[in-house]
Design a protein around this motif. Structure first.
Motif, PDB file in Angstrom:
ATOM      1  N   LEU A  63     -15.319  -0.162  -6.272  1.00 13.02           N
ATOM      2  CA  LEU A  63     -14.466  -0.555  -5.138  1.00 13.02           C
ATOM      3  C   LEU A  63     -14.040   0.677  -4.349  1.00 13.02           C
ATOM      4  O   LEU A  63     -13.534   1.649  -4.921  1.00 13.02           O
ATOM      5  N   SER A  64     -14.250   0.636  -3.040  1.00 12.28           N
ATOM      6  CA  SER A  64     -13.837   1.734  -2.156  1.00 12.28           C
ATOM      7  C   SER A  64     -13.112   1.160  -0.956  1.00 12.28           C
ATOM      8  O   SER A  64     -13.628   0.271  -0.260  1.00 12.28           O
ATOM      9  N   VAL A  65     -11.891   1.647  -0.710  1.00 11.09           N
ATOM     10  CA  VAL A  65     -11.097   1.200   0.433  1.00 11.09           C
ATOM     11  C   VAL A  65      -9.902   2.128   0.570  1.00 11.09           C
ATOM     12  O   VAL A  65      -9.489   2.778  -0.394  1.00 11.09           O
ATOM     13  N   THR A  66      -9.355   2.202   1.776  1.00 12.63           N
ATOM     14  CA  THR A  66      -8.136   2.984   2.014  1.00 12.63           C
ATOM     15  C   THR A  66      -6.988   2.046   2.342  1.00 12.63           C
ATOM     16  O   THR A  66      -7.126   1.153   3.198  1.00 12.63           O
ATOM     17  N   LEU A  67      -5.858   2.258   1.647  1.00 22.81           N
ATOM     18  CA  LEU A  67      -4.629   1.513   1.914  1.00 22.81           C
ATOM     19  C   LEU A  67      -3.742   2.418   2.757  1.00 22.81           C
ATOM     20  O   LEU A  67      -3.151   3.374   2.233  1.00 22.81           O
ATOM     21  N   PRO A  68      -3.662   2.170   4.067  1.00 24.72           N
ATOM     22  CA  PRO A  68      -2.952   3.104   4.953  1.00 24.72           C
ATOM     23  C   PRO A  68      -1.476   3.227   4.611  1.00 24.72           C
ATOM     24  O   PRO A  68      -0.846   2.277   4.139  1.00 24.72           O
ATOM     25  N   ALA A  69      -0.923   4.396   4.831  1.00 22.62           N
ATOM     26  CA  ALA A  69       0.508   4.604   4.631  1.00 22.62           C
ATOM     27  C   ALA A  69       1.293   3.626   5.495  1.00 22.62           C
ATOM     28  O   ALA A  69       0.967   3.407   6.668  1.00 22.62           O
ATOM     29  N   GLY A  70       2.337   3.036   4.933  1.00 18.02           N
ATOM     30  CA  GLY A  70       3.192   2.102   5.653  1.00 18.02           C
ATOM     31  C   GLY A  70       2.669   0.691   5.738  1.00 18.02           C
ATOM     32  O   GLY A  70       3.326  -0.187   6.302  1.00 18.02           O
ATOM     33  N   ALA A  71       1.478   0.415   5.141  1.00 15.53           N
ATOM     34  CA  ALA A  71       0.849  -0.895   5.297  1.00 15.53           C
ATOM     35  C   ALA A  71       1.300  -1.861   4.203  1.00 15.53           C
ATOM     36  O   ALA A  71       1.625  -1.479   3.085  1.00 15.53           O
ATOM     37  N   VAL A  72       1.291  -3.144   4.579  1.00 15.75           N
ATOM     38  CA  VAL A  72       1.426  -4.231   3.614  1.00 15.75           C
ATOM     39  C   VAL A  72       0.010  -4.750   3.359  1.00 15.75           C
ATOM     40  O   VAL A  72      -0.662  -5.227   4.278  1.00 15.75           O
ATOM     41  N   VAL A  73      -0.453  -4.622   2.113  1.00 16.26           N
ATOM     42  CA  VAL A  73      -1.822  -4.963   1.758  1.00 16.26           C
ATOM     43  C   VAL A  73      -1.810  -6.184   0.848  1.00 16.26           C
ATOM     44  O   VAL A  73      -1.128  -6.198  -0.178  1.00 16.26           O
ATOM     45  N   ALA A  74      -2.554  -7.212   1.234  1.00 19.59           N
ATOM     46  CA  ALA A  74      -2.673  -8.411   0.410  1.00 19.59           C
ATOM     47  C   ALA A  74      -4.025  -8.409  -0.278  1.00 19.59           C
ATOM     48  O   ALA A  74      -5.033  -7.997   0.316  1.00 19.59           O
TER      49      ALA A  74
END
Length: 600
Positions: free
Chosen positions: A365-376
């Motif tokens: 798995l490769s992905v970026t969770l940006p700073a300040g984001a709400v990730v579902a």
């Protein structure tokens, strides 16, 4: 290092702990075992001296010998009795104060939770659960085995020196003990045979007195049949045990017959030697006394040796757990946890699988969770959502790939500091049976205040629950300690409040946080959490990760990750994923249709 040397070092360390915790009692026990090793032989020698002195007309010497025999016997019995009680005291104390807490720390303080899902670990925890005293006792069993061995050797040397014929007592005793062991094996085997019927007997009895089953029993009218089955199972248990008792009694009778005949024959041979002048009357008295007690000495020697060798049943799992904890233990690093995020969290070729499975729970798995984001994170059951959350919390180590936090490898970030910088609410939350305030305050033991408790309760929509508690924040939760029991949804609100205790987490992990709540409570909690997530995102760049099957909540996330069989197959915001027409759109429409159908 061989197993024998490992066990020897462990037994020595256990005795060292006993000496540190109870120096006087431990010294007494060691001295008592030394006394017991020689006292028994002293009894026989003193009796021989007494009788020979009487036969020679030396009254003073006979009196001295009698006093010595009495002192040796009194020392043997008195010291043994006192040592038994003190030994149990030391085993209990060291077990509860040192060994059991050590086992708990080996489980609770490991940085990951892999061991809690590891069959080998769970098997060993089960093997020593509630048996910390036995671990300490294994060291004393080894010391006692040495003591009893010395005692037996001295006894045989004395008998052999008096008359070689007396050594024939040993095979008589061995044969009697062999028959006795056969009897015990027969009884144990009968218990195994009867175990299934005994469980059935107990099961039927519990069903008949059960409140939950009572309603169905009365409606169906099967109560009398259950009683009949319980009686039948009980009769089979009784019959099996009766047969075993008769058989074991026969084995014991044969054994004692062999011993009695052999014992009487040996004493007769020594008496003949006395008549011929080859032995003294004292030799006969010593033979009678020691021979009568030799069975007990040999039995205890064999038992203590068996106990010492059988200690591997608790020592092996205990050693395994200690070595596992040393290998997997917490290692502090110099890389601090961030107080705020500027870039975000990057997952690079992340892969993880659970022991005993042939597929990856998280697969490349490769992905970026940006700073300040709400990730579902969404997906079908078993798609890897919860595993991903646990990897972010460092509850598992990825098998390959990396998690980068503002460019720093999460594996290199200090684990304790990382955990202190995040908050989490898990689907399988804990139910801590303590007071309401303490159960929530566990979420931030270092910085919790009355104000933060109030804020956490409000954020979890638990104000109404709090207002109904009979003793307010001091109300004991859980029936195990006489408190009030909560519903599943109420326990989850307590868990959610606990997750809100830390005021500024840089990562907020929510794994199905409202699965047990009703719709109004769920809506209120999600609104509160989303407001908090966005506020933390703006102020410190915090990343919030939500795993939820409620697509009405998911739709408002900044980034949605769609997982299937451990792989990330789609990502984007709600509008992008709906336009792409993939799995997310399919799941969303199924969810929407089910809610529309439920509302009709």
């Amino acid at each position: 290092m061989t197993n024998i040397s490992k066990y020897a070092r462990l037994l020595a360390s256990l005795l060292g702990i006993c000496l540190r915790r109870e120096p006087a009692v431990t010294a007494f026990l060691l001295a008592a075992m030394a006394v017991n090793a020689v006292a028994f032989a002293g009894i026989g020698l003193a009796l021989k001296y007494t009788v020979d002195s009487m036969a020679a007309g030396a009254a003073v010497s006979a009196a001295i010998g009698g006093v010595l025999a009495a002192l040796a016997y009194a020392a043997d019995r008195t010291v043994s009795g006192a040592a038994s009680a003190m030994r149990f005291h030391v085993m209990e104390k060291v077990g509860h104060i040192e060994i059991e807490p050590g086992i708990m720390r080996a489980s609770a303080e490991l940085p990951e939770i892999d061991h809690l899902e590891h069959q080998e670990y769970l098997d060993r925890i089960t093997a020593i659960r509630g048996r910390s005293w036995a671990i300490v006792g294994s060291a004393w069993n080894a010391v006692e085995a040495v003591s009893m061995g010395v005692r037996l050797i001295l006894t045989l040397l004395i008998l052999g020196a008096a008359s070689p014929w007396l050594l024939l007592m040993l095979p008589c005793v061995v044969l009697q003990l062999w028959f006795d062991r056969r009897a015990q094996v027969r009884l144990k085997r009968s218990e195994l045979v009867a175990a299934r019927n005994q469980r059935a007997q107990i099961h039927f009895f519990k069903l008949c007195i059960s409140g939950s089953a009572g309603k169905e029993l009365r409606v169906s009218g099967v109560g009398p049949q259950l009683v009949d089955r319980q009686v039948a199972a009980a009769e089979q248990v009784r019959a099996s045990r009766s047969r075993a008792l008769i058989a074991s009694g026969c084995w014991r009778a044969v054994g004692w017959t062999v011993f009695t005949v052999g014992y009487a024959s040996v004493i007769g041979l020594v008496a003949v030697q006395v008549a011929d002048g080859a032995a003294s009357v004292g030799d006969v008295m010593m033979a009678v006394t020691i021979g009568a007690l030799l069975r007990g000495v040999l039995d205890r020697a064999l038992q203590s040796t068996s106990d010492a060798s059988g200690a591997a049943r608790v020592l092996e799992p205990y050693l395994w757990l200690r070595e596992y904890a040393e290998r997997r233990g917490l290692s502090r690093t110099d890389v601090p946890a961030p107080r705020r995020l500027t870039d975000g969290i990057t997952l690079s070729n992340l892969t993880f699988s659970y022991p005993g499975t042939d597929r990856n729970a998280v697969d490349d798995l490769s992905v970026t969770l940006p700073a300040g984001a709400v990730v579902a994170v969404v997906g079908e059951y078993g798609s890897g959502k919860t595993t991903l959350v646990k990897l972010l919390a460092k509850l598992h180590r990825p098998h390959s790939g990396r998690i980068l936090v503002d460019g720093d490898d999460l594996a290199e970030i200090d684990t304790v500091a990382w955990r202190e910088s995040l908050s989490a609410a898990f689907q399988d939350f804990g139910r801590y049976q303590t007071t309401f305030a303490e159960s929530i305050g566990l979420g931030d033991l270092r910085h919790g205040t009355a104000a933060s408790l109030d804020a956490a309760v409000t954020a979890a929509d638990a104000d109404e629950l709090r207002s109904r508690l009979p003793d307010g924040d001091r109300t004991q939760l859980g029936s195990a300690f006489g408190g009030i029991d909560l519903s599943e949804g109420q326990w989850q609100k307590v868990a959610l409040a606990r997750a809100c205790m830390r005021p500024e987490p840089v990562v907020l992990l929510l794994d199905e946080p409202t699965a047990s709540l009703d719709a109004p409570s769920e809506q209120a909690v999600f609104e509160s959490y989303m407001d908090r997530a966005k506020s933390l995102g703006r102020s410190i760049g915090a990343v919030t990760v939500i795993v939820s099957h409620r697509f009405s909540t998911v739709a408002g996330a900044d980034l949605i990750l769609v997982m299937k069989e451990g792989a990330l197959i789609e990502s984007g915001d709600h509008d992008e994923l709906m336009r792409s027409g993939g799995l997310y759109k399919e799941l969303f429409e199924i969810h929407s249709a089910s809610y529309l159908g439920a509302g009709k």
